[in-house]
Design a protein around this motif. Structure first.
Motif, short mmCIF file in Angstrom:
data_model
loop_
_atom_site.label_atom_id
_atom_site.label_comp_id
_atom_site.label_asym_id
_atom_site.label_seq_id
_atom_site.Cartn_x
_atom_site.Cartn_y
_atom_site.Cartn_z
N TYR A 146 0.82 -1.22 0.00
CA TYR A 146 0.00 0.00 0.00
C TYR A 146 0.85 1.26 0.00
CZ TYR A 146 -4.28 -2.68 0.45
OH TYR A 146 -5.33 -3.54 0.20
N ALA A 147 2.04 1.20 0.59
CA ALA A 147 2.94 2.36 0.50
C ALA A 147 3.38 2.57 -0.95
CB ALA A 147 4.15 2.15 1.40
N ILE A 148 3.66 1.47 -1.63
CA ILE A 148 4.05 1.53 -3.04
C ILE A 148 2.88 2.02 -3.89
CG2 ILE A 148 4.67 0.10 -5.03
CD1 ILE A 148 6.35 -1.62 -3.08
N LEU A 149 1.70 1.49 -3.63
CA LEU A 149 0.52 1.90 -4.39
C LEU A 149 0.21 3.37 -4.17
CD1 LEU A 149 -1.50 0.43 -6.27
CD2 LEU A 149 -3.02 0.21 -4.30
N GLY A 150 0.43 3.86 -2.94
CA GLY A 150 0.22 5.28 -2.66
C GLY A 150 1.19 6.16 -3.43
N LEU A 151 2.44 5.70 -3.53
CA LEU A 151 3.42 6.43 -4.33
C LEU A 151 2.98 6.49 -5.80
CD1 LEU A 151 6.20 7.79 -4.74
CD2 LEU A 151 7.17 5.48 -4.94
N ASP A 152 2.53 5.36 -6.32
CA ASP A 152 2.06 5.31 -7.70
C ASP A 152 0.85 6.22 -7.89
OD1 ASP A 152 2.20 4.26 -10.36
OD2 ASP A 152 0.53 2.93 -9.89
N LEU A 153 -0.02 6.27 -6.90
CA LEU A 153 -1.19 7.14 -6.96
C LEU A 153 -0.78 8.60 -7.11
CD1 LEU A 153 -4.37 7.45 -6.39
CD2 LEU A 153 -3.64 7.99 -4.05
N LEU A 154 0.16 9.04 -6.28
CA LEU A 154 0.59 10.45 -6.32
C LEU A 154 1.34 10.77 -7.60
CD1 LEU A 154 1.71 10.93 -2.60
CD2 LEU A 154 -0.46 11.62 -3.66
N GLU A 155 2.11 9.82 -8.10
CA GLU A 155 2.82 10.04 -9.37
C GLU A 155 1.85 10.08 -10.55
OE1 GLU A 155 7.27 8.18 -8.65
OE2 GLU A 155 5.69 6.83 -9.34
N THR A 156 0.78 9.30 -10.46
CA THR A 156 -0.17 9.19 -11.58
C THR A 156 -1.17 10.34 -11.60
OG1 THR A 156 0.01 6.78 -11.50
CG2 THR A 156 -1.89 7.71 -12.68
N TYR A 157 -1.73 10.67 -10.44
CA TYR A 157 -2.82 11.64 -10.38
C TYR A 157 -2.44 12.95 -9.69
CZ TYR A 157 -5.74 7.64 -11.71
OH TYR A 157 -6.28 6.57 -12.36
N GLY A 158 -1.29 12.98 -9.02
CA GLY A 158 -0.91 14.18 -8.29
C GLY A 158 -1.62 14.27 -6.95
N PHE A 159 -1.37 15.36 -6.22
CA PHE A 159 -1.92 15.51 -4.89
C PHE A 159 -3.38 15.93 -4.89
CE2 PHE A 159 2.56 15.43 -4.19
CZ PHE A 159 2.71 14.82 -2.95
N GLY A 160 -3.93 16.19 -6.05
CA GLY A 160 -5.35 16.48 -6.16
C GLY A 160 -6.19 15.24 -6.47
N PHE A 161 -5.63 14.05 -6.26
CA PHE A 161 -6.34 12.81 -6.57
C PHE A 161 -7.69 12.75 -5.85
CE2 PHE A 161 -4.11 11.79 -2.62
CZ PHE A 161 -5.07 11.08 -1.90
N SER A 162 -8.62 12.00 -6.43
CA SER A 162 -9.93 11.79 -5.83
C SER A 162 -10.01 10.39 -5.23
CB SER A 162 -11.04 11.94 -6.88
OG SER A 162 -10.92 10.90 -7.85
N THR A 163 -10.97 10.17 -4.36
CA THR A 163 -11.17 8.84 -3.79
C THR A 163 -11.51 7.85 -4.90
OG1 THR A 163 -12.00 9.86 -1.76
CG2 THR A 163 -12.47 7.52 -2.07
#
Length: 355
Positions: A91-108
């Motif tokens: 989940y730490a890795i997936l969170g990193l991928d989330l921020l790289e993919t969608y940025g800090f404005g990501f949605s749920t």
């Protein structure tokens, strides 16, 4: 982002290394309904491994009562060659991928999309599996967290929160806000507060003078009336009264009985006690946290992350770092075998470039 007098790169690497090492330490005894605090210590005494200053030793004698999890052969001292795969690291890795993919404005909703794309269903558990099933059935947040999900206040969202602290050094409120947006996909109530608290705790560890100061700062991002806040404050109070670590955990075990070994509240108590009585020392912190029982690998991982950020990677003793061989096994598609140092570099890049 730059913080005066803080080596962000070393602290972030310390967080990653600490999370992975703490997870590996607790993994062989991760079954809180069986591996009680007394039973863990009995195992360690049998192996002449108290005080605990390294990964768990191999079993000395066969026996059902002190039988480790099946993965133990890859997680005990002398046998570790890179990290085992585990959801606490996935989940730490997936969170990193989330921020790289969608940025800090990501949605749920985007958190859910990434789960479906990157995370195998059978590598999810409890609330995450319920939310994943709901996503696959076409439900949208917040229904993904509330429909047919009896695990809404369990520890799953808390273990996903570190990345938001690592990328918000010294900004606990920002970290908590990011963690909340992730957590509501699968959790409610204290399950969400646990994620917010953990993210803020990691963020605060970059600048807090002591671990107690970081814990007190983290409490400011969740409702003071919540059971999580009251439980953490109770641990702070017991520690301040100079009760021993054992007495503190026995008291908290009574006061949180009946919630189950994967619930956020009792695990937050064990984690807080490990951090306080570890007092910034990396080895003592993760050893006490894992010896506290319950969800040992999750608690060890979060304790290791906080202690790793507090002291930085250079302060983590080699017996914890060297066996990891700078390598992570992961079920997240595209990340198996990635270097820990690479994950840390990518995390720092986000922390330094985001306003």
């Amino acid at each position: 982002m730059t913080l005066v007098g803080v080596d962000v790169a070393d602290r972030v690497l310390g967080g990653w290394l600490g999370r992975i090492a703490g997870n590996m330490l607790g993994k062989p005894v991760e079954r809180g309904d069986h591996w009680t605090r007394d039973r863990i210590d009995r195992y360690l005494r049998q192996a002449d491994a108290l005080p605990l200053t390294d990964y768990l030793p191999e079993p000395v004698e066969p026996g059902v009562e002190l039988e480790l999890r099946p993965e133990w052969r890859e997680c005990v001292r002398g046998r570790i060659h890179g990290s085992c795969r585990d959801d606490d690291v996935d989940y730490a890795i997936l969170g990193l991928d989330l921020l790289e993919t969608y940025g800090f404005g990501f949605s749920t909703e985007q958190v859910g999309e990434l789960w479906l794309l990157r995370l195998p269903y059978l590598q999810t558990f409890t609330a995450e599996r319920a939310a994943y099933r709901n996503l696959a059935d076409g439900l949208k947040p917040p229904l993904t967290a509330t429909y047919d999900n009896p695990y809404q206040e369990w520890i799953g969202a808390l273990i996903r929160a570190d990345i938001y602290g690592w990328t918000s050094p010294g900004e606990p409120r920002r970290a908590a806000s990011l963690a909340r947006r992730d957590a509501v996909l699968s959790h409610t109530g204290n399950g969400v507060y646990g994620a917010m608290w953990a993210a803020a705790l990691v963020a605060a560890a970059f600048t807090a003078p002591t671990v107690r100061a970081a814990l007190e700062t983290a409490l400011t991002v969740i409702p003071a009336s919540s059971r999580l806040s009251r439980t953490v404050r109770r641990v702070l109070s017991l520690h301040e009264s100079r009760l021993s670590w054992e007495e503190t955990l026995s008291t908290l075990a009574e006061e949180t009985s009946g919630l189950g070994w994967i619930h956020t509240i009792p695990n937050a108590a064990v984690l807080t006690a490990g951090l306080l009585y570890g007092d910034g020392d990396f080895t003592r912190t993760i050893a006490l946290t894992v010896r506290g029982g319950l969800d040992t690998d999750s608690n060890g991982a979060t304790a290791g992350s906080v202690a790793g950020v507090l002291g930085g990677a250079t302060a983590i003793p080699p017996q914890w770092k060297d066996p990891l061989e700078d390598t992570v096994r992961s079920a997240v598609f595209g990340f198996d075998g990635v270097r820990i140092s690479e994950l840390a570099r990518r995390t720092v890049r986000l922390a330094k470039t985001e306003p």
